[in-house]
Design an enzyme around this catalytic site. Structure first.
Site, PDB file in Angstrom:
ATOM      1  N   GLU A  45      43.940  32.301  39.306  1.00 58.61           N
ATOM      2  CA  GLU A  45      43.540  33.051  38.091  1.00 58.61           C
ATOM      3  C   GLU A  45      44.528  34.155  37.733  1.00 58.61           C
ATOM      4  O   GLU A  45      44.699  34.403  36.539  1.00 58.61           O
ATOM      5  CB  GLU A  45      42.147  33.671  38.280  1.00 58.61           C
ATOM      6  CG  GLU A  45      41.084  32.686  38.670  1.00 58.61           C
ATOM      7  CD  GLU A  45      41.051  32.457  40.178  1.00 58.61           C
ATOM      8  OE1 GLU A  45      41.627  33.278  40.912  1.00 58.61           O
ATOM      9  OE2 GLU A  45      40.483  31.452  40.605  1.00 58.61           O
ATOM     10  N   ASP A  55      34.906  30.126  44.920  1.00 58.55           N
ATOM     11  CA  ASP A  55      34.210  30.591  46.125  1.00 58.55           C
ATOM     12  C   ASP A  55      32.728  30.810  45.847  1.00 58.55           C
ATOM     13  O   ASP A  55      32.217  31.937  45.850  1.00 58.55           O
ATOM     14  CB  ASP A  55      34.854  31.885  46.624  1.00 58.55           C
ATOM     15  CG  ASP A  55      36.311  31.692  47.017  1.00 58.55           C
ATOM     16  OD1 ASP A  55      36.743  30.531  47.180  1.00 58.55           O
ATOM     17  OD2 ASP A  55      37.024  32.694  47.152  1.00 58.55           O
ATOM     18  N   ASP A  94      45.650  28.239  45.754  1.00 61.98           N
ATOM     19  CA  ASP A  94      44.507  29.141  45.734  1.00 61.98           C
ATOM     20  C   ASP A  94      44.780  30.311  44.791  1.00 61.98           C
ATOM     21  O   ASP A  94      45.923  30.616  44.455  1.00 61.98           O
ATOM     22  CB  ASP A  94      44.233  29.660  47.147  1.00 61.98           C
ATOM     23  CG  ASP A  94      42.773  30.023  47.362  1.00 61.98           C
ATOM     24  OD1 ASP A  94      42.064  30.227  46.363  1.00 61.98           O
ATOM     25  OD2 ASP A  94      42.345  30.101  48.531  1.00 61.98           O
TER      26      ASP A  94
END
Length: 787
Positions: A396, A471, A393
Site C-alpha cells: 500500500e 492481515d 508484502d
C-alpha cells in the site's frame, strides 16, 4: 401590432441563440467549451468512450498510468438532437449536451444506460502540497433500483454498492479502485484517478470526488458482466496465465526462522502424503544487526540461519516444490538499497514497517527507481537462488505514525516522481508490481511471473498478481465478509484473489502455538476457511500466533486433519478444471470467482447475494461462515437446474434449500449442462499426466467445456504453443462430442483415455472417482460418445 410581434420574435430568437452552445466535431467524438470547462468526448472503440474535462483556463494534458489501449479508428455518425449532438457507433449511442456539459449513454436501440449529470462536474481550487490543483467531482444518475458492484475490497459484508459511501484510500486490508459495474445494464465506468478519493452513492446521484487537474473517465458497454470485464481488460490490460503449480496448495507462516525449518515443511508434507506445491518464506531471512532491524528487507540472507540459500531452493525443487520469498517496498537504513535510493532522492520520507527501524519506502512511481529495485532483487534473490515467485508484502505501503507529535496527514504532501503522495497514493501497489513483473519477464520467458501482493488497483491483473485480503482477523464475522469483498474486487477485472486461511491474527483463542491449533473453536474456523480457500484462485494457509500446518491440528484419523486433507486433495482433483478456467480468464476474459448476478442478472434475488458464488462457470459454492451449524441455506438461481456435488441429487433453480452440512464439507452444486474434468490423485500439480481423466456430464441442459493444456510454466502459450479439446454435450440426444484437438506443444499427450460418466440421481460420489461410465481412446480426432 405586426411590427411589435416581429420584434418579440426577433428578440426571442436572439435570446435562444445566446443560450445555445456550439460544439466541434472531432475525428471520432465531439468537443465544446461549456460551464467554464473544456469537454471532450472520444470513442476509443465502438463500445468504449472516454470523457475528458478540464477547467476552461487550465488546459491539462494527462498520460494515464493504467490505461494501455490507444483509440481505434471508429466510424461515428452524428445527428442533431434538439441542440445536442448524438454520436452513434456500431455498439453505442452517446448524447452530449453542449449547454450543460451532460453526457448521456444509450444502447443502439435507444435504451438509456447512464447519465453523466447535467451541471454535474465541478472543479474547486485546491492546494496540492504547494502546487495548484482541484478537487474534481463528477456526478452520475442511475436508475433507482439498479445494482452496481466494484469499488474494491470493502468490509461491510454487502455485495451491492448502492447507497454507500467510501473513502478510497488503499491500506492494509482496504483495496479500492474508482470503478463500478452495472451487470443488469451491461456497462462499467472507470474514473482514471489515483488520489485518495471519495465515492458516494445516494438516491439522487452517484459521484466520484478526487484530487487532480481533470475529470477523466471511461464508459465501457460490454452488454453483459463478462463483456464489461472484457472491456476493462481491453482498456487496462489482459490477465496472463499463471503456471499450473500456482493453483496447488501454498503453506506459509509468520514466519519460518531458518532454511531447514522452511524445507522441513515441504518434507513433512511429502512424508504424510498431503499434497502441496509451494512453501513461502516470510520476513527476516536477512541479517539482523540490532533489535530495530535497521537492515530490514536487505534482500540478502543471514549466514547463520540461511547458510546455503542456493542449496535450500535446490532441495525444494528436488522435492517437486516451489518457493515464494517475501520482499517489501521499504528498506532499513543499513541496507545498500536504502543508501542508493537516498543518494538519488528516491525515498518517500515517511515511516513504514517496521516501526522505529528507520525504514523508508522507495519511490515506486519512478521508473528508474523500479529498475534499481529490480537490480537488487534480481542480484540478491532471483538470479542467485532461483526462487519461483514473489510475496510482495505491504504494497500500500504501510504508513506508520512514528511519534505522538507526528501529523500523518502531512506525509501525504511528500513529493513523488508523479506528484504529491496524496495525489497518487492508491497507485503504489500497481507501479511496484509493474516494475517487478515487467523486469522478470524481460529477463526470462521460461518462468511465468507469480506475485502474491497485499494491495491492488485496476489494471494490476496484467502483472501476474494475486491480491490477498490483508492481515484480517481470525473471526467468523471476517470469514463471512471475505466473500462479498472478493466478488466486488474481482468484478473490477482483477481475477486473482485469496485470503489467509484461518485469518492472519490468530487472536481470541485459548492459547498460542500448537495448543491454539488444538482449540476446537479455531479448528472449526480453520476448516471452514480452508473450504473457502479450496475454491479461491489461490489456496494458501498463513497466519501468526497459531501455526497453520496440517499436523498441528491433530494426527491423521482425527476429524480436523481429515477435513483439511479432504479439501486439499479435492483442490488437486479439480486442477484440470481450474487450469482450463485460467485459460478462459486469460484468453476470453473470464473470472474465477463469479458473483451470481454475473450469470443470472435477470434473477433479482442474486443482486444482494454476497455469500455464494460460482467458481468458474460450473460450480456453485456456498461457504459455511457460522460456527456449529448442521444446515446451511443455499439459493439456487433461477434459469438452471443444479446437481448436489456430494449426493448427485438434482434440484430446480429459483429456490432456497437447507443443505445438511457436516464439518468436513461445504455446499457445492454443479450447474446442469456442465462438463466437468476430474483429475488424478497427486501429491503435487505435475506429478501425473492427465492421460486418463474422468469426464463427468451433469445432464439437464446442453453444455460445452474446453480442456486446455500447455507446457505449464513458460510464456510459449502466448505464441500459440498449447492445445485445446472442446467437449460438447447434446442433452436431447445424450451424445458427447469430443472435437478434433487444436494446437500442439512439445511432449503433449497424443494418445489418451477419457472415462465418460453420466451423472445420475442417487449415486453418491463427490470427491471420489465415479464408478462405471464409458472409457474412450482419444488420439486427437473427433469422437462421438452416446450415453
Amino acid at each position: 401590432m405586426k411590427k411589435q410581434l416581429l420584434i418579440i420574435v426577433v428578440l426571442l430568437c436572439s435570446f435562444l441563440s445566446s443560450q445555445a452552445q456550439s460544439y466541434q466535431k472531432t475525428s471520432q467524438g465531439a468537443a465544446a467549451i461549456t460551464q467554464g470547462m473544456n469537454v471532450k468526448v472520444e470513442f476509443y472503440s465502438p463500445s468504449i468512450v472516454r470523457i475528458y474535462k478540464t477547467p476552461k483556463d487550465k488546459p491539462y494534458v494527462r498520460e494515464s498510468q493504467v490505461v494501455v489501449k490507444t483509440p481505434e479508428q471508429v466510424s461515428v455518425q452524428y445527428t442533431n438532437k434538439g441542440g445536442n449532438v448524438l454520436m452513434k457507433s456500431a455498439e453505442l449511442q452517446v448524447e452530449f449536451n453542449p449547454l450543460t456539459g451532460g453526457v448521456y449513454f444509450y444502447d443502439t436501440h435507444g435504451k438509456l444506460l447512464l447519465k453523466d449529470k447535467d451541471y454535474g462536474t465541478s472543479f474547486a481550487h485546491k492546494d496540492d502540497a504547494g502546487t495548484p490543483a482541484f478537487q474534481v467531482r463528477n456526478a452520475f444518475l442511475l436508475e433507482a433500483d439498479e445494482p452496481i458492484y466494484g469499488i474494491g475490497q470493502v468490509w461491510d459484508g454487502k455485495l451491492n454498492r448502492r447507497n454507500s459511501v467510501h473513502q478510497m484510500r488503499n491500506e492494509n486490508t482496504l483495496t479500492y479502485s474508482p470503478y463500478f459495474m452495472s451487470p443488469t445494464k451491461g456497462y462499467g465506468v472507470y474514473w482514471d484517478n489515483y488520489s485518495i478519493s471519495e465515492f458516494a452513492d445516494a438516491p439522487q446521484e452517484l459521484s466520484f470526488s478526487s484530487l487532480g487537474h481533470c475529470a477523466d473517465y471511461y464508459f465501457m458497454f460490454g452488454k453483459t458482466p463478462d463483456g464489461v470485464i472484457a472491456e476493462v481488460r481491453e482498456l487496462t490490460g489482459k490477465a496472463p496465465m499463471l503456471p499450473l503449480w500456482a493453483y496447488g496448495f501454498f503453506q506459509s507462516k509468520d514466519r519460518y526462522h531458518t532454511q531447514d525449518e522452511n524445507l522441513g515443511i515441504l518434507r513433512k508434507h511429502r512424508e504424510l502424503g498431503v499434497p502441496i506445491d509451494v512453501v513461502i518464506q516470510d520476513w527476516q531471512y536477512w541479517p539482523q544487526y540490532n533489535k530495530t532491524d535497521s537492515a530490514w528487507n536487505a534482500q540478502a540472507f543471514d549466514a547463520q540461519r540461511f547458510p546455503n540459500p542456493k542449496k535450500w531452493v535446490e532441495d525444494i525443487h528436488k522435492l517437486n516444490g516451489k518457493l515464494l520469498i517475501v520482499s517489501w517496498p521499504g528498506f532499513g537504513p543499513k541496507t545498500p538499497q536504502h543508501q542508493e535510493f537516498k543518494e538519488r532522492k528516491m525515498l518517500i520520507d515517511f515511516t513504514t514497517w517496521p516501526l522505529n527501524s528507520g525504514t523508508r519506502p522507495y519511490d515506486a512511481y519512478n521508473p528508474e527507481a523500479r529498475d534499481i529495485y529490480w537490480k537488487h532483487m534480481n542480484r540478491g534473490l532471483f538470479s542467485y537462488i532461483g526462487n519461483d515467485g514473489w510475496w510482495l508484502d505491504s504494497t500500500e505501503p504501510d504508513h506508520l505514525i512514528s511519534s505522538v507529535w507526528h501529523n500523518k496527514d502531512n506525509d501525504f504532501n511528500l513529493p513523488t516522481h508523479l506528484g504529491s503522495y496524496r495525489s497518487v497514493k492508491n497507485l503504489y501497489s500497481f507501479v511496484h508490481n509493474k516494475g517487478i513483473a515487467e523486469s522478470q519477464k524481460a529477463l526470462t520467458r521460461d518462468k511465468r511471473v507469480v506475485i502474491l501482493t497485499r494491495s491492488g488497483f485496476i489494471g494490476q491483473q496484467r502483472f501476474g498478481s494475486n491480491t490477498w485480503s490483508g492481515d484480517v482477523h481470525s473471526t467468523w464475522e471476517m470469514l463471512g465478509k471475505q466473500i462479498p469483498a472478493a466478488l466486488n474486487f474481482t468484478m473490477m477485472g482483477i481475477p486473482n484473489w485469496n485470503s489467509d486461511i484461518g485469518g492472519y491474527t490468530g487472536h481470541g483463542y485459548r492459547a498460542v502455538g500448537v495448543e491454539g491449533a488444538k482449540d476446537p473453536r479455531f479448528q472449526e474456523l480453520f476448516v471452514r476457511w480452508t473450504q473457502l480457500g479450496a475454491f479461491s484462485p489461490m489456496m494458501r494457509a498463513h497466519g501468526k500466533r497459531i501455526p497453520r500446518e496440517i499436523w498441528n491440528f491433530g494426527e491423521r484419523g482425527t476429524w480436523c486433519f481429515g477435513a483439511i486433507e479432504k479439501m486439499i486433495k479435492l483442490r488437486y482433483r479439480l486442477l484440470p478444471y481450474i487450469y482450463s478456467t485460467s485459460w478462459d480468464v486469460s484468453k476470453y476474459d473470464g473470472t474465477f470467482m463469479r458473483a451470481l448476478v454475473m450469470d443470472f442478472p435477470d434473477d433479482k434475488k442474486t443482486y444482494e447475494l454476497g455469500g455464494q458464488y460460482l467458481f468458474g462457470r460450473s460450480i456453485l459454492v456456498a461457504p459455511v461462515t457460522e460456527p456449529s451449524v448442521t444446515e446451511w441455506p443455499v439459493y439456487l438461481p433461477q434459469g438452471a437446474d443444479w446437481w448436489d456435488f456430494w449426493t448427485n441429487e438434482k434440484k430446480t433453480g429459483g429456490q432456497t434449500v437447507a443443505r445438511t452440512v457436516s464439518k468436513d464439507i461445504l455446499p457445492l452444486y454443479i450447474k446442469a449442462g456442465s462438463i466437468f474434468p476430474f483429475g488424478p490423485d497427486v501429491q503435487y500439480s505435475t506429478e501425473k499426466n492427465w492421460d486418463n481423466l474422468e469426464i463427468r456430464i451433469y445432464p439437464g441442459a446442453d453444455g460445452t467445456f474446453t480442456l486446455y493444456e500447455d507446457e505449464l510454466d513458460n510464456y510459449n502459450y502466448e505464441n500459440g504453443v498449447y492445445s485445446t479439446i472442446i467437449f460438447s454435450w447434446d442433452d436431447a440426444t445424450r451424445c458427447l462430442t469430443i472435437s478434433d484437438r487444436e494446437g500442439e506443444f512439445p511432449d503433449m499427450l497424443k494418445n489418451r483415455k477419457f472415462r465418460i460418466v453420466l451423472v445420475k440421481p442417487g449415486s453418491t460420489t463427490g470427491d471420489a472417482p465415479m464408478k462405471g461410465g464409458k472409457t474412450v481412446r482419444y488420439s486427437g480426432k473427433k469422437t462421438v460418445v452416446k450415453l
